[in-house]
Design an enzyme around this catalytic site. Sequence first.
Site, PDB file in Angstrom:
ATOM      1  NE  ARG A 183      -3.114   0.551   3.326  1.00 43.57           N
ATOM      2  CZ  ARG A 183      -2.546   0.952   4.330  1.00 43.57           C
ATOM      3  NH1 ARG A 183      -1.964   2.141   4.570  1.00 43.57           N
ATOM      4  NH2 ARG A 183      -2.439   0.332   5.596  1.00 43.57           N
TER       5      ARG A 183
ATOM      6  CE1 TYR B 108     -14.404  11.444 -17.541  1.00 45.81           C
ATOM      7  CE2 TYR B 108     -13.761  11.740 -15.003  1.00 45.81           C
ATOM      8  CZ  TYR B 108     -14.287  11.173 -16.177  1.00 45.81           C
ATOM      9  OH  TYR B 108     -14.710   9.530 -16.322  1.00 45.81           O
TER      10      TYR B 108
ATOM     11  CG  ASP C 125      -7.459  15.780 -16.578  1.00 44.70           C
ATOM     12  OD1 ASP C 125      -6.560  14.939 -17.223  1.00 44.70           O
ATOM     13  OD2 ASP C 125      -8.710  15.351 -16.334  1.00 44.70           O
TER      14      ASP C 125
ATOM     15  CE  LYS D 209     -10.193   7.465 -19.454  1.00 45.50           C
ATOM     16  NZ  LYS D 209     -10.814   8.851 -19.005  1.00 45.50           N
TER      17      LYS D 209
END
Length: 374
Positions: free
Chosen positions: A49, A101, A173, A198
């Site tokens: 983690r 977005y 972004d 993406k």
Amino acid sequence: MTEHIKTICAHAGATPDPSTGAVTSPLYFSSTFHYPPTGEYPQGHIYSRESNPTRATLENVLAQLEQGEDATTFSSGSAAASAVFLSLRPGDHVIINFDAYAGIRAMLKDVFMPWGLDVTFTDLSDVSNLSKSIQPNTKLVWTESPTNPQLRIVDLASVIGICKQKRIKVAVDNTFATPALQNPLALGADIVMHSTTKYLGGHSDLTGGALITAKKDEQWERIRHIQHIQGAVPAPFDCWLLLRGIRSFVPRMTQHISNAKAVAEFLSGQPKVERVLYPGLVSHPGHEIAKKQMSDFGAIVSFLVKGSKEDAIKIAQRVKVFTNATSLGGTESLLEHRKSVEGPDSPTPENLLRLSVGIEDVNSLIEDLKQALS
Ligand SMILES: *Cc1c(COP(=O)(O)O)cnc(C)c1O
């Protein structure tokens, strides 16, 4: 396209593995790592983690691609964005594109505004709206250029210049532009975010997100701490898939872009098309700024169909090579009626169709659109 990234991508962090000589990056599934009872951990990892060797290799590659001091990865682009907003405090003010977005706008409205963030949604493609929106408690401008799905262009250098004077952080972004075409940190931004789902992944087979920072400052330490304790980390296998995707990132982008340009030009001449939204077209209102801050124009093409929502949906129903699906950046071409997924309060026009132009033979894409529009 910036030349140096071709070599970074082709190697994707793999120096021959010192213990085995493996040329490609090994995949470490281990969730936990041996360390002596005295508490120090000389091999750098203790628990996945917190950090994992495969993830560390990926983060190192991403930091190089965006020319940042450090990078950290998440289980999705949304989790990466969420860590940035969590690093602020209730009462802080954030400015964001009104057409950013949809998932990030929803995150701010449904989670962070009730939590205490003050948020202004405005059209950042007109920089005068930024100065009008700044308040004494403004701590962050979150921007996207080109925007998803309307492909508005934000003048990043101007936004960053204004924010620097007011000591406001800027996060960009960079999912649509990718590090192949635009480097916000080189323009002075503080943080870059990617949905690695993406173009960086590139094969529609993983979900991931990344943040890259210009400086390892106090806010970055907070973001890293939030990631450790909140735990929205990517699985080692997804990190490994990303490293594999990044190896072919540059040639994929080259083909995506060349196909997208041909598709945008084809659509521009079609009687059933009202307008094509692609920053590579000279007619696009952001074309000159895009030319200044991007080395090429990307591979997302949106267009407005002449007529109503129903007319747009009819065209979407007729495509055969394009697949009706959400997401973008994979090798296969996708088409989506965005308004239907974004919901009634979305600013996306009802007659807009968004194309993620893939790397197929360009003639098959144009023929498909031709028959769908006939
Ligand atoms: C997909 C996308 C996101 C969200 O990323 P996920 O990986 O789906 O959480 C954020 N910004 C842009 C521009 C996107 O296209």
